[in-house]
Enzyme design. Structure first.
Site, short mmCIF file in Angstrom:
data_model
loop_
_atom_site.label_atom_id
_atom_site.label_comp_id
_atom_site.label_asym_id
_atom_site.label_seq_id
_atom_site.Cartn_x
_atom_site.Cartn_y
_atom_site.Cartn_z
N HIS A 1 0.91 -1.07 0.20
CA HIS A 1 -0.06 0.01 -0.16
C HIS A 1 0.72 1.36 -0.05
CE1 HIS A 1 -4.15 -1.50 0.47
NE2 HIS A 1 -3.49 -2.45 1.18
N LYS B 1 -9.45 13.76 3.43
CA LYS B 1 -8.42 12.30 3.69
C LYS B 1 -7.74 12.68 4.83
CE LYS B 1 -7.04 13.88 -0.45
NZ LYS B 1 -6.96 12.62 -1.18
N ARG B 2 -7.02 11.50 5.35
CA ARG B 2 -6.10 11.83 6.37
C ARG B 2 -5.24 12.98 6.42
NH1 ARG B 2 -6.01 7.94 10.61
NH2 ARG B 2 -4.44 9.33 11.50
N LYS C 1 0.01 14.40 1.30
CA LYS C 1 -1.26 14.66 0.61
C LYS C 1 -1.36 16.16 0.38
CE LYS C 1 -3.74 10.63 2.60
NZ LYS C 1 -4.38 10.02 1.63
N THR D 1 -8.73 6.48 -2.82
CA THR D 1 -10.09 5.87 -3.22
C THR D 1 -11.12 7.21 -2.79
OG1 THR D 1 -10.43 5.06 -0.98
CG2 THR D 1 -9.68 3.58 -2.76
N LYS E 1 -14.42 7.98 -5.20
CA LYS E 1 -16.02 8.31 -4.56
C LYS E 1 -16.38 9.83 -5.03
CE LYS E 1 -14.25 6.38 -0.31
NZ LYS E 1 -13.74 6.77 1.00
C1 PLP Z 1 -12.45 6.85 1.29
C2 PLP Z 1 -11.78 7.28 2.69
C3 PLP Z 1 -10.60 7.57 2.91
C4 PLP Z 1 -9.46 7.58 1.72
O1 PLP Z 1 -9.45 8.81 1.12
P1 PLP Z 1 -8.21 9.13 0.27
O2 PLP Z 1 -8.61 10.30 -0.41
O3 PLP Z 1 -8.18 7.97 -0.81
O4 PLP Z 1 -7.26 9.17 1.02
C5 PLP Z 1 -10.05 7.87 4.16
N1 PLP Z 1 -11.20 7.88 5.04
C6 PLP Z 1 -12.51 7.90 4.74
C7 PLP Z 1 -13.44 8.00 6.17
C8 PLP Z 1 -12.97 7.40 3.62
O5 PLP Z 1 -14.28 7.10 3.60
#
Ligand code: PLP
Length: 819
Positions: A362, A554-555, A560, A662, A666
């Site tokens: 990952h 995102k985190r 990022k 991911t 979404k």
């Molecule tokens: C999808 C999701 C992530 C991943 O987000 P990235 O932008 O790909 O880092 C992290 N936390 C939650 C709650 C999510 O639903």
């Protein structure tokens, strides 16, 4: 088998079930002011259907001795369950009507549910999407993990700073899990290894653990969408192996007996709140072994219930997928059981393991690659360390030496043990050597795994390294979270899109249709109105739904680059102060992010964004053209509210650093246009939607490498870009923190003196330019609507069903239920 399509209840029958549970099970006669009791009763009514399907699924697989995948993951970010379970069972409308008859809105009942937040971010959410797809596609799959007493911390802001409080997700019970005492496992820790010489002269090792721990399984049923399957996610809770040591108790050492109990229960107490950083803590190592050992014993028990002690079919029936290196010790545990308890030779045991483990990488970030010190490893798992050394000897002497004879540097580089002041075990090397497949999670990431992370392993094992691009479940991330858009799509394309996401492709035929554009954007607007209400309730900030909703969720991590977004916001603010007529469509910046509690700079970035937001949101001079909100406690449930309302999806990681992402999928699925770098799955999203429907900026992986070769100098950008210099200088002043000059300077320091490790300065100008283009595109309503529609239409590739089919075809080789 239960059929997929038959509704098990009418609304009237469902209401009766709910009343029965209210009256009998929870003795709640007066439920009218008690949505929580009604919610629980609804869950129990749904569970009647779920558990019947679960036992039908299990019976089918027992009867057919079906091959299964065992997904081992330290994290599962499930979110809430009720809405998705209702949709997946096609009971949503029935339940909505039934609870309406009882005087409740189904959406209000959903709000009673608590997130299962047993993960940090993308890795844990991926595991949850995969379980949804596996059940939907009728594959035999078990998820294994830890039943943490506390999931990821709850985030609040106090004076703009992040405060962490414990997550009490099951303080008052959880309707979606059932304890299975009949499947309790006992595992060992510590102790010593005895060498015994058998009568025939052969050597046998016997591990005498210094401590034993009980693993209690809690099963969460995983309901497929419109399918025959309900699978199981089995989460292990640690307990002392016996409540009281009676001898100690009788001798008056009541407290000692309790101390042992507390130590054992500590193992499954908390989720480590780190993302992309190795924890390096003995307790985390013990957590990993605890859940792997319980799971391997459980997998063996399931196998033996079909095949007894005949191991010849094991590799045909069981495949284990390791979600990152966290569950790697499962390999050593299976080796130990085969060799020490079932008289396998080392060679036979290792050959078997190499047929049934596969590993998903990952990350390329060096700080995230797990290493454990050899002395700690030996203390906790002395027998497993011996087996690890045996694997290393086999690997180096047979395989590395054959490929690179006499090359000691290569042996040193590839060894499972890193030499140094303290020897360290390289868990990723153990995974690659012992697995039959290793996959990255997006094409560009998998290519970098081959070329940069493991080039020698790729030479040694040419077919082993492969790609499976991540995906997301369209059931949760479109159908359930965006009902209005789902209904519009249902009216235009085959309604099978939740199960066959490529069906959305023909929505692109309407991308130029002005009536459809209007419908699509009206829904986006309505979702923005709803989110604006949520923002007001959660942050007190009033935002205009006519503004661009620009989302980065995102985190919080330097790679990022929330701080790149932040610098650009400062630049916009400055332009507006210099020229109140500065031509830009009003924009609302929406952040959601938790920072690891020990990650200093990440917490400073949160503080800085909140401080600047305070100032900007209350500055009358800019006519409300700019707003910034940081929504507290980002989690799955909050993502489900933000994503349907997003216009812009910020995916701005340094090229080469984000394995896949991911969140990008979404957001695009819900009609947000990506503003992103050529990193992770952004590359593949750009391929799908086309260059006209995405805003790409910044250095590519190759260009970043070239920057580094020429000696990266962030000061160059500071000196040559006046706007960049001005916003960075702002951070040293007290403009946003009156009386406290330099309170926001941590970011500036990291970019200048800290060497700007994630190349924020290098991408700033190109990011500004892309934002100008984006602003221009948004002002052309028809153009923007078309872009948004095409984004939704072209996300077919990014359903997690496609990811699962790739795993099944290339790695797992499973067959679905046929009847
Ligand atoms: C999808 C999701 C992530 C991943 O987000 P990235 O932008 O790909 O880092 C992290 N936390 C939650 C709650 C999510 O639903």
């Amino acid at each position: 088998m239960a059929t997929a399509s038959k509704k098990p209840f009418t609304a009237a029958q469902f209401k009766k079930k709910v009343l029965q549970h209210l009256n009998v099970t929870s003795s709640q006669q007066d439920f009218h002011n008690n949505p929580s009791a009604v919610q629980r009763a609804v869950c129990m009514a749904v569970n009647e259907v779920i558990f019947e399907k679960l036992s039908q699924t299990n019976n089918y697989h027992k009867e057919h001795k079906t091959r299964s995948v065992n997904y081992l993951s330290l994290e599962y970010l499930m979110g809430r369950m009720l809405s998705n379970n209702l949709h997946n069972l096609d009971l949503f409308d029935v339940a909505k009507k039934a609870v309406a008859d009882l005087g409740f809105e189904i959406e209000d009942l959903f709000e009673q549910g608590h997130d299962l937040a047993l993960g940090n971010g993308g890795l844990g959410r991926l595991a949850a999407c995969f379980l949804d797809s596996l059940a939907t596609m009728d594959f035999n799959a078990y998820g294994y993990g830890i039943h943490y007493q506390h999931g990821l911390f709850k985030q609040q802001f106090h004076q703009c700073r992040q405060i962490e409080t414990p997550d009490e997700w099951r303080e008052y019970g959880n309707a979606w899990e059932v304890c299975r005492p009949e499947s309790v496992q006992t595992i060992g820790l510590f102790g010593s290894v005895e060498t015994r010489i058998n009568a025939d002269g052969s050597e046998q090792k016997i591990w005498h653990p210094g401590q034993t721990i009980k693993g209690v399984p809690w099963d969460v049923p995983i309901v497929g969408y419109n399918s025959k399957t309900v699978n199981t996610l089995r989460l292990w809770e640690s307990r002392a192996s016996s409540f009281f040591d009676w001898d100690e108790f009788n001798s008056g050492a009541y407290q000692d007996a309790h101390a042992a109990q507390n130590a054992a229960e500590t193992i499954s107490k908390v989720l480590y709140p780190n993302d992309e950083t190795e924890a390096g803590k003995e307790l985390r190592f013990i957590q990993q072994y605890f859940f792997c050992a319980c799971s391997i014993k459980d997998i063996i028990a399931r196998y033996q219930s079909m095949h007894g002690n005949d191991w010849s079919h094991f590799a045909d029936k069981m495949v284990m997928q390791l979600n990152d290196t966290h569950p790697t010790i499962a390999i050593l545990e299976l080796m130990r059981i085969l060799i020490d308890e079932h008289n396998f030779s080392f060679a036979d045991a290792f050959a078997l393991c190499r047929q049934c483990f596969a590993y998903t990488n990952h990350t390329l970030l060096p700080e995230a690659l797990e290493k454990w010190s050899v002395p700690m490893f030996e203390r906790v798992l002395p027998r497993h360390l011996q087996i690890l050394f045996a694997i290393n000897e086999f690997f180096l002497d047979r395989e590395v030496s054959a490929m690179w004879p006499g090359d000691h540097l290569m042996r040193r580089r590839l060894s499972l043990i890193e030499e140094g002041e303290v020897q360290m075990v390289r868990m990723a090397h153990l995974c690659v050597v012992s697995s039959f497949k290793v996959n990255g999670v997006a094409q560009i990431h998998s290519d970098l795994v081959k070329s940069d992370l493991f080039p020698e392993f790729n030479a040694l094992y040419p077919q082993k390294l492969t790609n499976v691009t991540n995906g997301v479940t369209p059931r949760r991330w479109l159908k359930a979270c965006n009902p209005a858009l789902s209904a519009l799509l249902d009216s235009k394309v085959k309604t099978d899109w939740p199960k066959h996401l490529s069906s959305l492709a023909s929505v692109a035929d309407f991308a130029d249709d002005s009536k459809f554009q209007q419908q699509f954007m009206d829904i986006k607007h309505a979702n923005k109105v709803k989110l604006a209400e949520e923002i007001l309730a959660l942050t007190g900030v009033d935002v205009d739904p006519n503004a661009i909703f620009d989302v980065q969720i995102k985190r919080l991590h330097e790679y990022k680059r929330q701080h790149l977004n932040f610098l650009h916001i400062l630049a916009l603010y400055r332009r507006l102060l210099n020229n109140p007529d500065y031509d830009m469509h009003p924009r609302v910046y929406i952040f959601g992010a938790k920072a690891a509690p020990g990650y200093y700079l990440a917490k400073e970035i949160i503080f800085a964004i909140n401080k600047v937001a305070e100032k900007i949101n209350n500055d009358a001079r800019i006519n409300g053209k700019l707003k910034v909100v940081f929504m507290p406690n980002y989690r799955v449930t909050l993502a489900e509210k933000i994503i349907p309302a997003a216009d812009v999806s910020e995916q701005i990681s340094t090229a080469g650093k984000e394995a896949s992402g991911t969140g990008n999928m979404k957001l695009a699925l819900n009609g947000a246009v990506t503003l992103g770098t050529l990193d992770g799955a952004n590359v593949e999203i750009a391929e799908e939607v086309g260059d006209d429907n995405i805003f790409i900026f910044g250095h590519t992986v190759e260009q970043i490498k070239a920057l580094n070769e020429h000696g990266y100098n962030p000061h160059h950008y500071y000196q040559t870009n006046a706007e960049l210099k001005a916003v960075i200088d702002w951070l040293y002043s007290d403009y946003f923190t009156p009386g406290h000059p330099g309170e926001l300077s941590a970011i500036a320091n990291s970019l200048l003196d800290g060497g700007d490790p994630y190349r924020v300065m290098a991408d700033f100008e190109s990011y500004c330019q892309a934002n100008i283009e984006l602003d221009k595109a948004y002002k052309d309503k028809a153009r923007w609507a078309k872009m948004a529609i095409i984004n939704t239409a072209k996300m077919g590739k990014f359903t997690s069903d496609r990811s699962i089919q790739d795993y099944v075809d290339n790695i797992w080789k499973l067959e679905p239920i046929v009847e």
